[in-house]
Design a protein around this motif. Structure first.
Motif, PDB file in Angstrom:
ATOM      1  N   UNK A 283      33.259  21.679  59.966  1.00  0.00           N
ATOM      2  CA  UNK A 283      33.082  22.646  61.035  1.00  0.00           C
ATOM      3  C   UNK A 283      32.807  24.029  60.518  1.00  0.00           C
ATOM      4  N   UNK A 394      17.093  10.258  63.718  1.00  0.00           N
ATOM      5  CA  UNK A 394      17.716  10.281  65.033  1.00  0.00           C
ATOM      6  C   UNK A 394      18.922  11.197  64.954  1.00  0.00           C
ATOM      7  N   UNK A 395      19.471  11.495  66.086  1.00  0.00           N
ATOM      8  CA  UNK A 395      20.543  12.478  66.083  1.00  0.00           C
ATOM      9  C   UNK A 395      21.779  11.904  65.415  1.00  0.00           C
ATOM     10  N   UNK A 397      24.856  13.118  65.765  1.00  0.00           N
ATOM     11  CA  UNK A 397      26.001  13.754  66.400  1.00  0.00           C
ATOM     12  C   UNK A 397      27.004  12.675  66.733  1.00  0.00           C
ATOM     13  N   UNK A 399      30.192  12.944  67.399  1.00  0.00           N
ATOM     14  CA  UNK A 399      31.095  13.270  68.499  1.00  0.00           C
ATOM     15  C   UNK A 399      30.467  12.905  69.833  1.00  0.00           C
ATOM     16  N   UNK A 400      29.177  13.113  69.927  1.00  0.00           N
ATOM     17  CA  UNK A 400      28.486  12.762  71.160  1.00  0.00           C
ATOM     18  C   UNK A 400      28.535  11.267  71.393  1.00  0.00           C
ATOM     19  N   UNK A 401      28.324  10.497  70.303  1.00  0.00           N
ATOM     20  CA  UNK A 401      28.389   9.034  70.427  1.00  0.00           C
ATOM     21  C   UNK A 401      29.769   8.586  70.835  1.00  0.00           C
ATOM     22  N   UNK A 403      31.960  10.252  72.533  1.00  0.00           N
ATOM     23  CA  UNK A 403      32.179  10.544  73.957  1.00  0.00           C
ATOM     24  C   UNK A 403      31.460   9.558  74.844  1.00  0.00           C
ATOM     25  N   UNK A 407      33.222   7.015  77.597  1.00  0.00           N
ATOM     26  CA  UNK A 407      32.905   6.859  79.017  1.00  0.00           C
ATOM     27  C   UNK A 407      32.814   5.404  79.401  1.00  0.00           C
ATOM     28  N   UNK A 438      39.169  17.182  66.488  1.00  0.00           N
ATOM     29  CA  UNK A 438      38.388  17.340  67.708  1.00  0.00           C
ATOM     30  C   UNK A 438      38.991  16.571  68.856  1.00  0.00           C
TER      31      UNK A 438
END
Lengths: 617, 259
Positions: A283, A394-395, A397, A399-401, A403, A407, A438
């Motif tokens: 970070x 590809x991305x 990220x 943390x996005x995955x 999240x 869901x 996080x």
């Protein structure tokens, strides 16, 4: 015959397609070629194979770098057309004469192309006729060697298809026959494969296992026509009970498992040290030195201090005058110097070779502008190519995955694989620490059931980080342990499951099969290959074999391959950062984390610009 | 040789005469003349600076396969010729839009740049953004939902770049391939994008990536994100590259590249 021949600009506009060969191409081979090959800096390769449902094409290409044009020829893979390279070169020559940047319509080229094609086909026919004369003689000799030849071809083709990771998983289906005797197709097939496998001469040949050959020979030929490419796992899995190894005359130990009887809440035995080590380096922003621009200019000036006096003078003269076109021979000294520099930075030799070929292909034929030296131009092209390779496709990220998986109320599963001793368990703990910061709940799964102390190691980490750990002790099937761990995580609501596996060498067949079974059974969201930055040429071998085995030994039609790379021990190499480049090039997977120390906070993201700068220094 | 001597003598004489003349002028006049010269050059420079800040570059960007190159050629020539493939390099051109070529009067040519959308070529966008007067973000309205994450991440990255926020560059979200039956409407696309960017705000807040720094955060914390929260103007429109229905895009371009 030829399926299609296209001419398009590098900006993407199609200038001309052959209207005679009006067959619509199935799937989208051109787009795939661009995405998986030309943009991946593999433009030095000889050809590209594309598979779509209902078609198997081979594509060949050539560039006209000065005008920014690309010429691509598509034909069916089964036909081994020999005249394609010639045809492409001739078409390039003819078209560049009539090319005009303002013009969009080139219908008059149809006629020219028809003639060129007739010429090329005629020439190929002649060549074939002369070859046919010599063929019957070779036929007789090759009877005995057909089997072996077929095998070599088969193995090579299989590994060629899987070279380069996920782009190229075309499974060849005709050359696995090992028992057709003196088959015409077979000989031609193996010869063609030998001709086509120029680009993968290296590591994949080593995979040829003589014992495999003998086993398959004894099994009898049942695979002459069927579409099978997994010749290696023909023999049934024999359950061998493990006999304890006796080293000397000491009495046999009855108990080998020294783990303490499970104390799930045995926390009171060991003091829990508060684990706030500060912010993880993931970070923290990287402080990029601001004098990077000056450095790149200096490099250009001092890059050739030791050329002969005459060479310097003539190059200065040429740089002012500006020669007509860059030829390969001009580029060679600069490319060789660049390749050597890359290799001193610990880039694998064949990767450096392929990269240089790709850069040469993109610079050949370009007009040399005045006041530029060839070496600076090559340097700029190489820098651009390196940035392109290291930029993730590809991305990344995570943390996005996580999240997204949250869901859907499923745990996000990460599997750490790699050879022995690269730092899987250590870095697993670092990743867990970062995720915890996080506010993501993590669970560890100890699927390294082989090495003594592996489970305890993870248990210690789990205690320090205060996260749950799922373990079943030693000598259990890792795939089953992982499955149960994921179910447990779904039950107690953990967001992420980090699965630790045992280290294994890429040549070890039974262990690779076990790994493939683990991946296939649990279908993780991320398969992370852990590789150390100290590795040299072996990186290429490791990654390509891991990918190949994961693809071959999996029983599903879409096998999971390596999705990301975790580079460890980055603090031990000063500026020999080439391993990152080798790994990314050979597998196509992005580097997601970089481990740079042994404490929990030593986890970083890869800084592409600083790596490129260090590589070309 | 004699000619040379003569010539040299003459030159010397002229020089001497010039120096005598210069000495004759009183010093104040000399200073005044120099000052006037300086002022006029400064004046010209300032004018040029002001002119330069009004750039006329429009950047076409979006994910790969969304139709940017087709749009580029439609805007330029009125047709997409024989089709396109994945671009490997940007397409640049300075021209008058095809539909305006029949208009009379002085129209300023537009500098249009089509940046490849492939993720490996993303860094090229950073070369063109500093001079952009407007951004057209092309979205594939047909294959929208499978690519939703990629689209929203790219859009988020663009909206949080320093060069876009500081200069308040207007953005047009162009829903391309609207001629197809199963293409989504622009309202649907807008709502979905706002939702996704809202989620991205949460996961990206405070983290700085090593490669692309999200230097600014979007929207008002605590409230659901909406495009009206952005400091630069974000509008949404529909278009179809293949059939040539690009009037809304042309309008946007005309608005922001003043003649």
């Amino acid at each position: 015959m030829l399926e299609q021949l296209l001419i398009f600009t590098r900006g993407g506009l199609i200038l001309w397609t052959c209207k005679e060969l009006g067959n619509a191409l199935k799937g989208s081979p051109i787009d795939t070629l661009i995405r998986s090959c030309l943009l991946e800096e593999r433009s030095g390769a000889a050809s590209y194979n594309y598979d779509a449902p209902g078609a198997a094409y081979t594509l060949k290409w050539t560039f006209h770098n000065e005008l920014g044009l690309v010429f691509v020829a598509v034909y069916q893979r089964i036909l081994h057309l020999l005249y394609v390279d010639e045809l492409l070169a001739m078409a390039k020559r003819e078209f560049s004469e009539i090319y005009d940047p303002k013009r969009m319509n080139y219908n008059d080229f149809d006629e020219t192309f028809r003639q060129l094609r007739k010429e090329a086909e005629a020439r190929a026919e002649e060549l074939k006729k002369s070859k046919h004369v010599g063929k019957p003689v070779i036929d007789g000799k090759k009877q005995g060697q057909v089997k072996k030849g077929g095998f070599e071809g088969g193995n090579k083709k299989k590994s060629e298809a899987n070279d380069g990771g996920d782009g190229d998983t075309g499974k060849s289906y005709k050359l696995e026959t090992g028992h057709s005797n003196g088959n015409h197709v077979n000989i031609e097939g193996s010869r063609a494969v030998v001709a086509n496998s120029k680009e993968n001469a290296s590591s994949n040949v080593g995979a040829f296992d003589v014992s495999k050959l003998q086993k398959l020979r004894s099994k009898g030929g049942k695979k002459t026509d069927t579409v099978v490419n997994k010749g290696s796992n023909v023999h049934p899995k024999k359950k061998i009970t493990k006999k304890n190894r006796v080293w000397d005359d000491s009495p046999q130990e009855s108990k080998l498992d020294f783990t303490d009887p499970l104390e799930e809440n045995g926390n009171e035995n060991i003091e829990v040290v508060g684990t706030d080590h500060g912010e993880s380096m993931m970070d923290k922003e990287e402080i990029i030195s601001s004098d990077s621009e000056d450095e790149s200019e200096e490099v250009g000036k001092e890059s050739k201090p030791d050329t002969k006096k005459k060479g310097w003078f003539s190059s200065m003269f040429q740089s002012i005058a500006g020669k007509a076109n860059l030829e390969k021979s001009d580029l060679e000294p600069a490319l060789k110097a660049l390749k050597d520099r890359l290799m001193t930075k610990n880039v694998a030799e064949e990767i450096a070779e392929k990269l240089c070929e790709s850069v040469a292909a993109s610079l050949e034929g370009k007009k040399q502008a005045s006041f530029t030296r060839i070496s600076s131009k090559v340097q700029a092209a190489m820098e651009e190519a390196l940035v392109r390779i290291l930029t993730p496709r590809r991305s990344i990220d995570i943390l996005r995955d996580v999240h997204a998986a949250k869901e859907q109320r499923k745990p996000y599963v990460v599997v750490f694989v790699g050879v022995n001793g690269v730092g899987k368990s250590t870095n697993l703990a670092k990743v867990a620490y970062w995720l915890l910061q996080h506010e993501i709940s993590v669970m560890m799964a100890a699927c390294d059931t082989f090495r003594s102390g592996a489970v305890e190691q993870l248990r210690t980490h789990a205690r320090r980080l205060q996260i749950p750990i799922f373990e079943k002790g030693y000598e259990k099937d890792p795939a089953i342990v992982a499955k149960e761990a994921i179910q447990e995580a779904a039950r107690n609501g953990s967001d992420v499951v980090l699965v630790d596996t045992a280290g294994r060498m890429q040549d070890n067949e039974p262990l690779m099969r076990a790994l493939s079974k683990l991946v296939y059974l649990n279908n993780p969201d991320l398969v992370l290959f852990v590789g150390e930055a100290l590795v040299g040429n072996d990186a290429v071998d490791q990654l390509s074999k891991f990918n190949q085995k994961l693809a071959d030994l999996s029983t599903s039609p879409n096998p999971r391959l390596i999705d990301g790379i975790l580079l460890t021990k980055f603090d031990t190499i000063d500026d020999k950062v080439g391993a990152a480049l080798s790994m990314v090039y050979i597998s196509g997977a992005p580097v997601m984390f970089v481990g740079c120390g042994q404490s929990y906070t030593d986890l970083k993201k890869l800084n592409v610009k600083s790596i490129v700068k260090t590589l070309l220094k | 040789m004699e000619g040379m001597e003569q010539w040299r003598n003459e030159a010397k004489q002229w020089l001497q005469q010039g120096i005598e003349y210069a000495h004759q002028i009183p010093p104040t006049q000399l200073y005044a003349a120099a000052a006037v010269l300086l002022l006029t050059t400064l004046f010209f420079l300032i004018i040029r600076l002001f002119k330069r800040t009004k750039s006329s570059t429009i950047v076409l960007t979006g994910l790969t396969g969304s139709g940017k190159t087709v749009l580029f050629y439609q805007l330029r020539d009125g047709s997409s010729h024989q089709g396109t493939v994945t671009s490997m390099e940007p397409n640049e051109g300075t021209f008058i839009l095809h539909s305006e070529s029949s208009k009379k009067g002085k129209i300023k040519p537009v500098h249009l740049v089509d940046v490849p959308g492939h993720s490996r070529l993303r860094p090229k966008l950073d070369e063109f953004l500093p001079q952009a007067a407007g951004i057209v973000f092309v979205v594939d309205a047909l294959e929208f939902l499978p690519n939703l994450r990629g689209v929203s991440e790219y859009l988020y990255d663009i909206l949080t770049k320093a060069s876009v926020v500081k200069r308040k560059v207007p953005v047009l979200i162009c829903c391309n391939k609207a001629d197809k039956v199963t293409a989504h409407s622009k309202e649907f696309i807008r709502k979905q994008l706002e939702k996704e960017i809202d989620k991205l705000r949460v996961s990206r807040s405070g983290i700085s990536e090593a490669d692309v720094a999200n230097e600014f955060t979007l929207g008002i914390p605590g409230e659901a994100f909406s495009f009206s929260h952005c400091s630069n103007k974000v509008t949404i429109a529909e278009s179809s590259g293949l059939t040539g229905e690009i009037s809304q895009v042309e309008q946007f371009i005309r608005e922001h590249v003043r003649p």
